[in-house]
Design a protein around this motif. Structure first.
Motif, PDB file in Angstrom:
ATOM      1  N   GLY A 225      26.363  40.340 -15.682  1.00 47.96           N
ATOM      2  CA  GLY A 225      25.611  39.350 -14.917  1.00 47.96           C
ATOM      3  C   GLY A 225      24.115  39.363 -15.205  1.00 47.96           C
ATOM      4  N   GLY A 226      23.723  39.871 -16.367  1.00 50.24           N
ATOM      5  CA  GLY A 226      22.312  39.858 -16.741  1.00 50.24           C
ATOM      6  C   GLY A 226      21.480  40.973 -16.143  1.00 50.24           C
ATOM      7  N   VAL A 227      22.115  41.946 -15.531  1.00 53.24           N
ATOM      8  CA  VAL A 227      21.398  43.010 -14.825  1.00 53.24           C
ATOM      9  C   VAL A 227      20.648  43.933 -15.791  1.00 53.24           C
ATOM     10  CG1 VAL A 227      23.344  44.617 -14.760  1.00 53.24           C
ATOM     11  CG2 VAL A 227      21.618  44.726 -12.994  1.00 53.24           C
ATOM     12  N   PHE A 228      19.447  44.304 -15.409  1.00 53.55           N
ATOM     13  CA  PHE A 228      18.706  45.411 -16.032  1.00 53.55           C
ATOM     14  C   PHE A 228      17.810  45.975 -14.941  1.00 53.55           C
ATOM     15  CE2 PHE A 228      15.822  47.946 -18.426  1.00 53.55           C
ATOM     16  CZ  PHE A 228      16.574  48.394 -19.499  1.00 53.55           C
ATOM     17  N   VAL A 229      18.257  47.086 -14.373  1.00 51.34           N
ATOM     18  CA  VAL A 229      17.560  47.698 -13.246  1.00 51.34           C
ATOM     19  C   VAL A 229      17.387  49.181 -13.534  1.00 51.34           C
ATOM     20  CG1 VAL A 229      17.661  48.214 -10.767  1.00 51.34           C
ATOM     21  CG2 VAL A 229      18.549  46.044 -11.613  1.00 51.34           C
ATOM     22  N   VAL A 230      16.172  49.684 -13.291  1.00 51.46           N
ATOM     23  CA  VAL A 230      15.901  51.113 -13.420  1.00 51.46           C
ATOM     24  C   VAL A 230      15.624  51.639 -12.020  1.00 51.46           C
ATOM     25  CG1 VAL A 230      14.448  52.874 -14.480  1.00 51.46           C
ATOM     26  CG2 VAL A 230      14.894  50.734 -15.706  1.00 51.46           C
ATOM     27  N   ARG A 231      16.363  52.696 -11.643  1.00 45.00           N
ATOM     28  CA  ARG A 231      16.201  53.304 -10.328  1.00 45.00           C
ATOM     29  C   ARG A 231      15.846  54.779 -10.489  1.00 45.00           C
ATOM     30  NH1 ARG A 231      20.994  50.509 -10.206  1.00 45.00           N
ATOM     31  NH2 ARG A 231      20.930  48.577  -9.021  1.00 45.00           N
ATOM     32  N   ALA A 232      14.946  55.250  -9.646  1.00 43.96           N
ATOM     33  CA  ALA A 232      14.622  56.674  -9.575  1.00 43.96           C
ATOM     34  C   ALA A 232      14.986  57.140  -8.177  1.00 43.96           C
ATOM     35  CB  ALA A 232      13.143  56.915  -9.855  1.00 43.96           C
ATOM     36  N   ASP A 233      15.907  58.080  -8.092  1.00 44.14           N
ATOM     37  CA  ASP A 233      16.413  58.556  -6.807  1.00 44.14           C
ATOM     38  C   ASP A 233      16.829  57.385  -5.919  1.00 44.14           C
ATOM     39  OD1 ASP A 233      15.995  61.192  -7.566  1.00 44.14           O
ATOM     40  OD2 ASP A 233      13.961  61.213  -6.761  1.00 44.14           O
ATOM     41  N   SER A 234      17.568  56.448  -6.503  1.00 43.62           N
ATOM     42  CA  SER A 234      18.119  55.267  -5.828  1.00 43.62           C
ATOM     43  C   SER A 234      17.074  54.219  -5.437  1.00 43.62           C
ATOM     44  CB  SER A 234      18.936  55.662  -4.595  1.00 43.62           C
ATOM     45  OG  SER A 234      19.998  56.503  -4.977  1.00 43.62           O
ATOM     46  N   GLU A 235      15.812  54.446  -5.750  1.00 45.89           N
ATOM     47  CA  GLU A 235      14.759  53.472  -5.462  1.00 45.89           C
ATOM     48  C   GLU A 235      14.497  52.642  -6.715  1.00 45.89           C
ATOM     49  OE1 GLU A 235       9.985  53.471  -4.724  1.00 45.89           O
ATOM     50  OE2 GLU A 235      11.137  55.082  -3.803  1.00 45.89           O
ATOM     51  N   THR A 236      14.573  51.320  -6.598  1.00 44.70           N
ATOM     52  CA  THR A 236      14.365  50.446  -7.746  1.00 44.70           C
ATOM     53  C   THR A 236      12.899  50.490  -8.174  1.00 44.70           C
ATOM     54  OG1 THR A 236      16.167  48.990  -7.066  1.00 44.70           O
ATOM     55  CG2 THR A 236      14.516  48.073  -8.583  1.00 44.70           C
ATOM     56  N   ILE A 237      12.702  50.811  -9.467  1.00 43.77           N
ATOM     57  CA  ILE A 237      11.334  50.822 -10.001  1.00 43.77           C
ATOM     58  C   ILE A 237      11.126  49.729 -11.047  1.00 43.77           C
ATOM     59  CG2 ILE A 237      10.917  53.244  -9.477  1.00 43.77           C
ATOM     60  CD1 ILE A 237      11.513  53.882 -12.400  1.00 43.77           C
ATOM     61  N   TRP A 238      12.231  49.158 -11.546  1.00 40.85           N
ATOM     62  CA  TRP A 238      12.132  48.026 -12.467  1.00 40.85           C
ATOM     63  C   TRP A 238      13.382  47.188 -12.304  1.00 40.85           C
ATOM     64  CZ3 TRP A 238       8.614  45.863 -15.625  1.00 40.85           C
ATOM     65  CH2 TRP A 238       9.052  44.862 -16.472  1.00 40.85           C
ATOM     66  N   ASP A 239      13.191  45.874 -12.132  1.00 43.37           N
ATOM     67  CA  ASP A 239      14.312  44.949 -12.032  1.00 43.37           C
ATOM     68  C   ASP A 239      13.955  43.719 -12.852  1.00 43.37           C
ATOM     69  OD1 ASP A 239      16.192  42.995 -11.306  1.00 43.37           O
ATOM     70  OD2 ASP A 239      16.340  43.746  -9.249  1.00 43.37           O
ATOM     71  N   LYS A 240      14.776  43.413 -13.839  1.00 43.30           N
ATOM     72  CA  LYS A 240      14.521  42.269 -14.717  1.00 43.30           C
ATOM     73  C   LYS A 240      14.353  40.977 -13.919  1.00 43.30           C
ATOM     74  CE  LYS A 240      17.923  40.502 -17.200  1.00 43.30           C
ATOM     75  NZ  LYS A 240      18.032  39.114 -16.813  1.00 43.30           N
ATOM     76  N   ASP A 241      15.097  40.828 -12.839  1.00 41.86           N
ATOM     77  CA  ASP A 241      15.004  39.610 -12.032  1.00 41.86           C
ATOM     78  C   ASP A 241      13.674  39.505 -11.295  1.00 41.86           C
ATOM     79  OD1 ASP A 241      17.528  38.839 -12.852  1.00 41.86           O
ATOM     80  OD2 ASP A 241      18.534  39.599 -11.053  1.00 41.86           O
ATOM     81  N   VAL A 242      13.025  40.618 -11.040  1.00 42.45           N
ATOM     82  CA  VAL A 242      11.741  40.637 -10.332  1.00 42.45           C
ATOM     83  C   VAL A 242      10.567  40.677 -11.311  1.00 42.45           C
ATOM     84  CG1 VAL A 242      10.279  41.978  -8.758  1.00 42.45           C
ATOM     85  CG2 VAL A 242      12.730  41.768  -8.303  1.00 42.45           C
ATOM     86  N   HIS A 243      10.674  41.567 -12.320  1.00 37.39           N
ATOM     87  CA  HIS A 243       9.565  41.824 -13.236  1.00 37.39           C
ATOM     88  C   HIS A 243       9.582  40.969 -14.494  1.00 37.39           C
ATOM     89  CE1 HIS A 243       9.913  45.561 -10.831  1.00 37.39           C
ATOM     90  NE2 HIS A 243       8.597  45.449 -10.828  1.00 37.39           N
TER      91      HIS A 243
END
Length: 82
Positions: free
Chosen positions: A43-61
């Motif tokens: 679904g086009g996802v690219f998300v980086v999480r550190a300790d379950s906290e999103t630090i990069w989301d392609k849809d946002v950034h």
């Protein structure tokens, strides 16, 4: 210690940027991390999480991955957990 998860879209061909991100984080922070895990998605996802906290989301950034920003966010997270 901090654990990083990179969820990426397999059908979109986002494995390469996921591996680049993983390599950068391991090169820079390897001994300070619990791990950097690649999680196949869709679904086009690219998300980086550190300790379950999103630090990069392609849809946002946006589609252009900024490895500097991701590395800074992980470094900030490491300082908080130290």
């Amino acid at each position: 210690m901090t654990s990083v998860e990179i969820e990426y879209c397999v059908p979109c061909g986002l494995l390469d940027p996921a591996v680049q991100t993983q390599t950068r984080l391991l090169d820079e922070f390897g001994q300070d991390l619990d791990g950097v895990t690649l999680v196949p998605g869709h679904g086009g996802v690219f998300v980086v999480r550190a300790d379950s906290e999103t630090i990069w989301d392609k849809d946002v950034h946006g589609a252009d991955l900024d490895l500097e920003l991701v590395a800074e966010a992980v470094e900030d997270r490491l300082q908080v957990t130290a």
